[in-house]
Scaffold this motif. Structure first.
Motif, PDB file in Angstrom:
ATOM      1  N   ALA A  14       0.560  -1.347   0.174  1.00 39.34           N
ATOM      2  CA  ALA A  14      -0.090  -0.372   0.031  1.00 39.34           C
ATOM      3  C   ALA A  14       1.113   0.488   0.016  1.00 39.34           C
ATOM      4  CB  ALA A  14      -1.067  -0.300   1.213  1.00 39.34           C
ATOM      5  N   VAL A  15       2.381   1.397   0.648  1.00 44.89           N
ATOM      6  CA  VAL A  15       2.440   2.475   1.204  1.00 44.89           C
ATOM      7  C   VAL A  15       3.388   2.736  -0.847  1.00 44.89           C
ATOM      8  CG1 VAL A  15       5.445   3.164   1.917  1.00 44.89           C
ATOM      9  CG2 VAL A  15       3.064   2.141   3.902  1.00 44.89           C
ATOM     10  N   GLY A  16       3.723   1.789  -1.511  1.00 51.03           N
ATOM     11  CA  GLY A  16       4.702   1.896  -2.386  1.00 51.03           C
ATOM     12  C   GLY A  16       4.168   2.148  -3.610  1.00 51.03           C
ATOM     13  N   ALA A  17       2.678   1.706  -3.645  1.00 50.20           N
ATOM     14  CA  ALA A  17       1.653   2.173  -4.293  1.00 50.20           C
ATOM     15  C   ALA A  17       1.413   3.855  -3.807  1.00 50.20           C
ATOM     16  CB  ALA A  17       0.692   2.005  -4.281  1.00 50.20           C
ATOM     17  N   VAL A  18       1.484   3.991  -3.314  1.00 53.16           N
ATOM     18  CA  VAL A  18       1.188   5.584  -2.482  1.00 53.16           C
ATOM     19  C   VAL A  18       2.767   6.075  -3.662  1.00 53.16           C
ATOM     20  CG1 VAL A  18       1.200   7.356  -0.567  1.00 53.16           C
ATOM     21  CG2 VAL A  18      -0.332   5.075  -0.699  1.00 53.16           C
ATOM     22  N   LEU A  19       3.671   5.884  -2.482  1.00 54.79           N
ATOM     23  CA  LEU A  19       4.626   6.823  -3.040  1.00 54.79           C
ATOM     24  C   LEU A  19       4.770   6.801  -4.874  1.00 54.79           C
ATOM     25  CD1 LEU A  19       7.184   5.733  -0.501  1.00 54.79           C
ATOM     26  CD2 LEU A  19       6.247   7.832  -0.495  1.00 54.79           C
ATOM     27  N   ALA A  20       4.440   5.352  -5.416  1.00 51.54           N
ATOM     28  CA  ALA A  20       4.334   5.290  -6.534  1.00 51.54           C
ATOM     29  C   ALA A  20       3.303   6.350  -7.247  1.00 51.54           C
ATOM     30  CB  ALA A  20       3.962   3.640  -7.195  1.00 51.54           C
ATOM     31  N   ALA A  21       2.170   6.372  -6.333  1.00 48.34           N
ATOM     32  CA  ALA A  21       1.135   7.594  -6.866  1.00 48.34           C
ATOM     33  C   ALA A  21       1.809   8.722  -7.090  1.00 48.34           C
ATOM     34  CB  ALA A  21       0.205   7.321  -6.204  1.00 48.34           C
ATOM     35  N   PHE A  22       2.660   9.580  -6.513  1.00 45.51           N
ATOM     36  CA  PHE A  22       3.038  10.448  -6.133  1.00 45.51           C
ATOM     37  C   PHE A  22       4.130  10.962  -6.969  1.00 45.51           C
ATOM     38  CE2 PHE A  22       6.267  13.179  -3.832  1.00 45.51           C
ATOM     39  CZ  PHE A  22       5.265  14.358  -3.853  1.00 45.51           C
ATOM     40  N   SER A  31       0.467  -1.915 -11.097  1.00 44.78           N
ATOM     41  CA  SER A  31      -0.448  -1.179 -11.038  1.00 44.78           C
ATOM     42  C   SER A  31      -1.679  -2.147 -11.267  1.00 44.78           C
ATOM     43  CB  SER A  31      -0.492  -0.561 -12.151  1.00 44.78           C
ATOM     44  OG  SER A  31      -1.601  -0.178 -11.880  1.00 44.78           O
ATOM     45  N   LYS A  32      -1.688  -2.524 -11.199  1.00 43.78           N
ATOM     46  CA  LYS A  32      -2.296  -3.507 -12.148  1.00 43.78           C
ATOM     47  C   LYS A  32      -2.516  -4.794 -10.427  1.00 43.78           C
ATOM     48  CE  LYS A  32      -2.814  -4.547 -16.723  1.00 43.78           C
ATOM     49  NZ  LYS A  32      -2.624  -5.467 -18.107  1.00 43.78           N
ATOM     50  N   GLU A  33      -1.318  -5.811  -9.960  1.00 45.58           N
ATOM     51  CA  GLU A  33      -1.628  -6.393  -9.167  1.00 45.58           C
ATOM     52  C   GLU A  33      -1.995  -5.403  -7.871  1.00 45.58           C
ATOM     53  OE1 GLU A  33       2.414  -8.960 -10.294  1.00 45.58           O
ATOM     54  OE2 GLU A  33       2.035  -8.020  -8.345  1.00 45.58           O
ATOM     55  N   ASP A  34      -1.671  -3.678  -7.766  1.00 47.84           N
ATOM     56  CA  ASP A  34      -2.028  -3.258  -6.704  1.00 47.84           C
ATOM     57  C   ASP A  34      -3.765  -2.641  -6.434  1.00 47.84           C
ATOM     58  OD1 ASP A  34       0.452  -2.071  -5.904  1.00 47.84           O
ATOM     59  OD2 ASP A  34       0.228  -0.145  -6.792  1.00 47.84           O
ATOM     60  N   LEU A  35      -4.889  -3.054  -7.627  1.00 47.38           N
ATOM     61  CA  LEU A  35      -5.992  -2.855  -7.924  1.00 47.38           C
ATOM     62  C   LEU A  35      -6.691  -4.266  -7.759  1.00 47.38           C
ATOM     63  CD1 LEU A  35      -6.670  -1.823 -11.431  1.00 47.38           C
ATOM     64  CD2 LEU A  35      -6.912  -0.353  -8.997  1.00 47.38           C
ATOM     65  N   GLN A  36      -5.607  -5.745  -7.381  1.00 49.20           N
ATOM     66  CA  GLN A  36      -6.261  -6.706  -7.337  1.00 49.20           C
ATOM     67  C   GLN A  36      -5.861  -7.239  -5.509  1.00 49.20           C
ATOM     68  OE1 GLN A  36      -3.745  -9.398 -10.089  1.00 49.20           O
ATOM     69  NE2 GLN A  36      -5.522  -8.674 -11.988  1.00 49.20           N
TER      70      GLN A  36
ATOM     71  N   TYR B 287      -3.149   6.269 -16.798  1.00 53.28           N
ATOM     72  CA  TYR B 287      -4.582   6.519 -16.103  1.00 53.28           C
ATOM     73  C   TYR B 287      -4.465   6.199 -14.723  1.00 53.28           C
ATOM     74  CZ  TYR B 287      -9.507   5.462 -14.604  1.00 53.28           C
ATOM     75  OH  TYR B 287     -10.263   5.704 -13.730  1.00 53.28           O
ATOM     76  N   HIS B 288      -3.820   5.167 -14.025  1.00 52.17           N
ATOM     77  CA  HIS B 288      -3.496   4.888 -12.967  1.00 52.17           C
ATOM     78  C   HIS B 288      -2.846   5.785 -11.899  1.00 52.17           C
ATOM     79  CE1 HIS B 288      -4.188   0.307 -13.830  1.00 52.17           C
ATOM     80  NE2 HIS B 288      -6.554   0.715 -13.134  1.00 52.17           N
ATOM     81  N   SER B 289      -2.102   6.015 -13.128  1.00 53.24           N
ATOM     82  CA  SER B 289      -1.190   7.401 -12.095  1.00 53.24           C
ATOM     83  C   SER B 289      -1.919   8.477 -12.207  1.00 53.24           C
ATOM     84  CB  SER B 289       0.290   7.263 -12.085  1.00 53.24           C
ATOM     85  OG  SER B 289       0.270   7.466 -14.199  1.00 53.24           O
ATOM     86  N   MET B 290      -3.245   9.217 -12.610  1.00 51.72           N
ATOM     87  CA  MET B 290      -3.079   9.862 -13.162  1.00 51.72           C
ATOM     88  C   MET B 290      -4.338   9.442 -12.136  1.00 51.72           C
ATOM     89  SD  MET B 290      -2.649  12.545 -15.697  1.00 51.72           S
ATOM     90  CE  MET B 290      -4.035  12.829 -16.558  1.00 51.72           C
ATOM     91  N   VAL B 291      -5.261   8.970 -11.435  1.00 54.49           N
ATOM     92  CA  VAL B 291      -6.022   8.531 -10.457  1.00 54.49           C
ATOM     93  C   VAL B 291      -5.640   8.928  -8.778  1.00 54.49           C
ATOM     94  CG1 VAL B 291      -7.109   7.357  -9.366  1.00 54.49           C
ATOM     95  CG2 VAL B 291      -7.783   7.596 -11.392  1.00 54.49           C
ATOM     96  N   TYR B 292      -4.098   8.529  -9.232  1.00 57.38           N
ATOM     97  CA  TYR B 292      -3.703   8.341  -7.802  1.00 57.38           C
ATOM     98  C   TYR B 292      -2.460   9.777  -8.135  1.00 57.38           C
ATOM     99  CZ  TYR B 292      -3.494   3.763  -7.500  1.00 57.38           C
ATOM    100  OH  TYR B 292      -4.118   1.917  -7.295  1.00 57.38           O
ATOM    101  N   ALA B 293      -2.510  10.812  -8.294  1.00 55.91           N
ATOM    102  CA  ALA B 293      -1.947  11.362  -8.519  1.00 55.91           C
ATOM    103  C   ALA B 293      -2.886  13.055  -8.273  1.00 55.91           C
ATOM    104  CB  ALA B 293      -0.818  12.264  -9.708  1.00 55.91           C
ATOM    105  N   THR B 294      -3.729  13.253  -8.376  1.00 61.49           N
ATOM    106  CA  THR B 294      -5.541  13.603  -8.835  1.00 61.49           C
ATOM    107  C   THR B 294      -5.020  13.505  -6.825  1.00 61.49           C
ATOM    108  OG1 THR B 294      -6.203  12.853 -10.529  1.00 61.49           O
ATOM    109  CG2 THR B 294      -7.633  14.341  -8.841  1.00 61.49           C
ATOM    110  N   SER B 295      -5.505  12.498  -6.171  1.00 62.91           N
ATOM    111  CA  SER B 295      -5.846  12.368  -4.642  1.00 62.91           C
ATOM    112  C   SER B 295      -4.423  12.476  -4.326  1.00 62.91           C
ATOM    113  CB  SER B 295      -5.835  10.377  -4.470  1.00 62.91           C
ATOM    114  OG  SER B 295      -6.623  10.055  -5.478  1.00 62.91           O
ATOM    115  N   SER B 296      -3.169  12.410  -4.487  1.00 60.23           N
ATOM    116  CA  SER B 296      -2.373  13.043  -3.922  1.00 60.23           C
ATOM    117  C   SER B 296      -2.407  14.066  -3.792  1.00 60.23           C
ATOM    118  CB  SER B 296      -0.577  12.668  -4.929  1.00 60.23           C
ATOM    119  OG  SER B 296      -0.345  11.317  -4.862  1.00 60.23           O
TER     120      SER B 296
END
Lengths: 69, 544
Positions: A14-22, A31-36, B287-296
């Motif tokens: 979860a933390v990895g997914a958040v840092l990746a999002a940032f 990314s697909k595995e995160d969703l699963q 797409y996914h990083s867009m969703v997450y970036a928006t949330s960030s």
């Protein structure tokens, strides 16, 4: 089956997914595995914890830079 | 997340579902999401023109040094009301209107969740606008403290300030109700098979924006209520003589104000994320990083507010904290810009008007973002605070950002709304005219700010004359471009435009709104779209 997988806590993922999002960098496969493997509530919780850690980190950083009065 | 299956409502004993009320009742008692969306959009456009006229009064006065047309008091009122009207009367209602029109169509829902509350959300807005406008006619004139309504200015002015405070209360209630409607609709009324991660980006950004609205509008309401009680009920929240602190107002206001910037920017990101993939004929990159970036961005937007107040005298520790946090928020915003560029990369691009406005958005919003990074540095901001550099910065974000994305959205969905195609030539004229006039108006303001010209003043030193004259010429050209848009694009399109529009005028469009006829019938998705259709469109967008 998938619900079972999702319900198992996986804090590091979860933390990895958040840092990746940032940073915006995440392999498509991960990314697909995160969703699963992650539930939205886990991601939101990890995001709030990461934000708190970021705030704490920044406070420690600026306190260390600014000399004590 | 569960989804709800909708069955057609036969309670009225009427199977003919395209009937709808006519005349004034249709609009006053509107509960249809398309009608309410239309009302929001027209209201926003009228307020945009009203705020624009005030901007032109400001620019006419600033064409040359000295006082020409308006008294300084009136100038300050124009400055204040221009900001308030554009933010609360034009941009925010326009995005709520878009959300009303498009979210049910895009998620396969028959309407918004709370149809009557939706009506009330809209009809609160005209009285609020009226309060703002009549405040010019009351003793002392309209509010003149700047759109931020800083104390102690706001605790001292005439009854125009009271009218403004009530207008903000009403518009805040409207926004919160609109946000509740958007969240409930998205979370509960998606078509079967449309999981959260298959929602169009515009739906995602509207959802996150709605959460931001619910979080911060009460904060603004609290701030202006404290101003009200300081003015009339003997409190001293912001009165230093009574033990209060005027700086407290700034902290509370900007705790609302910075997320507000993202309330105006995130839906714009959503629109651009719909338009660019359509005209690049590629799926949205990341797409996914867009969703997450928006949330960030949404989360980080709550921890950067004091970068608007570096010059107020905060401790160095606080300045550094907000400086670092602000610089960091550029990262997820940058992610989005790179994603849009990567979406266009090697795409089969065509440049219809919506795409032009979307690309214009990416270019100019990035410039506004860069000047934002410049201003995030406390040492620089203390030099540039309250100069025209700041005016240039936020107009690049809000005009070339929010407004250009709104134009992209209008051109993109106009065929669906009206059933007619707009004139592509006229659309392109509107784009290039706006693009050039915008830059002529606002780019010189960077130089004015760097040279030290303060904002919110009716007069200035002679060395600023040339750039001010240029900016004023650009502003009038920009204003005329919008009149051209109204009379040469919008109204002709409603009357038939360049001919009937097919259900799917853009071959690259692969979201649900293109599956209903053009114009969209009064009632749509009474039977939710089939799971096969939802899955097929998601597969086309490579969403799994």
């Amino acid at each position: 089956m998938r619900e079972q997988e999702k319900s198992s806590m996986n804090p590091l993922r979860a933390v990895g997914a958040v840092l990746a999002a940032f940073t915006g960098i995440r392999r498509g496969k991960d990314s697909k595995e995160d969703l699963q493997k992650l539930k939205p509530v886990q991601i939101i919780l990890a995001a709030l914890i990461c934000a708190a850690v970021l705030i704490a980190g920044l406070i420690i950083l600026v306190k260390s830079i600014v000399p004590a009065q | 997340m569960t989804t709800t299956v909708h069955t057609p409502d036969h309670a009225h004993g009427d199977d003919h579902h395209d009937h709808h009320p006519h005349g004034l009742t249709r609009w006053l008692a509107a509960t249809n999401h398309k009608d309410i969306g239309t009302l929001y959009m027209w209201f926003a456009f009228i307020m945009f023109l009203t705020g624009g006229v005030m901007a032109l009064c400001i620019r006419a006065e600033l064409f040359s040094p000295g006082l020409q047309f308006v008294r300084p008091e009136l100038f300050n009122q124009f400055t204040t009301l221009h900001g308030l009207i554009m933010v609360f009367g034009a941009i925010m209602p326009a995005f709520t209107g878009l959300a009303n029109w498009m979210i049910p169509l895009m998620i396969g829902a028959p309407d918004m969740a709370f149809a009557r509350m939706n009506n009330w959300s809209f009809w609160l807005l005209p009285p609020a606008a009226l309060l703002l406008m009549i405040s010019f006619a009351v003793p002392g004139g309209a509010a003149a403290a700047g759109w931020t309504l800083y104390a102690p200015l706001s605790t001292q002015m005439g009854m125009g300030m009271d009218l403004t405070i009530f207008a903000i209360h009403i518009m805040g209630i409207s926004s919160i109700m609109g946000a509740i409607n958007i969240i409930t609709t998205i979370l509960n009324m998606r078509a079967p098979g449309m999981t959260m991660m298959k929602m169009p980006m515009f739906v995602w950004t509207s959802l996150i924006t709605a959460y931001l609205l619910i979080a911060v509008m009460p904060v603004l309401a609290g701030a202006v209520t404290m101003v009200l009680t300081d003015r009339h009920f003997g409190t001293s929240f912001f009165n230093a003589a009574g033990g209060g602190d005027p700086v407290l107002y700034q902290h509370i206001f900007w705790f609302f104000g910075h997320p507000e910037v993202y309330i105006m920017a995130l839906p714009a990101f959503g629109v651009v994320s719909q338009v660019i993939p359509t005209f690049a004929r590629k799926t949205l990159f990341g797409y996914h990083s867009m969703v997450y970036a928006t949330s960030s961005i949404a989360i980080l937007s709550f921890m950067v507010w004091a970068h608007h107040m570096y010059s107020v005298g905060m401790p160095v520790t606080a300045q550094l904290f907000f400086m670092y946090a602000t610089t960091l928020i550029a990262v997820p915003t940058g992610v989005k810009v790179f994603n849009w560029i990567a979406t266009m990369w090697k795409g089969s691009m065509t440049f219809e008007t919506p795409m032009l406005f979307a690309i214009g958005f990416v270019c100019l919003f990035t410039m506004g973002g860069f000047s934002g990074v410049v201003l995030s540095i406390a040492a620089v901001d203390i030099q540039l605070h309250d100069t025209y550099y700041v005016v240039a910065h936020f107009h690049y974000v809000l005009v070339a950002g929010a407004l250009f994305s709104l134009f992209a959205a209008v051109y993109y969905w106009l065929p669906k709304w009206t059933g007619f195609m707009y004139s592509e030539t006229r659309g392109k004229i509107h784009f290039w005219w706006s693009m050039i006039a915008f830059n002529v108006t606002f780019f010189p303001m960077h130089f004015l700010g760097l040279a030290g010209m303060p904002r919110r003043i009716p007069d200035y030193a002679v060395q600023f004359t040339e750039f001010n004259a240029l900016a004023s010429v650009g502003a009038f050209a920009f204003g005329i471009a919008q009149i051209y848009f109204l009379f040469a694009v919008l109204l002709p399109t409603i009357r038939g435009g360049a001919g009937p529009a097919p259900a799917k005028p853009w071959e690259g469009g692969n979201t649900l709104e293109w599956e209903v006829p053009s114009p969209a019938p009064f009632h749509t998705w009474e039977q939710p779209p089939s799971r096969e259709l939802v899955d097929k469109l998601a597969a086309q967008q490579q969403l799994h």
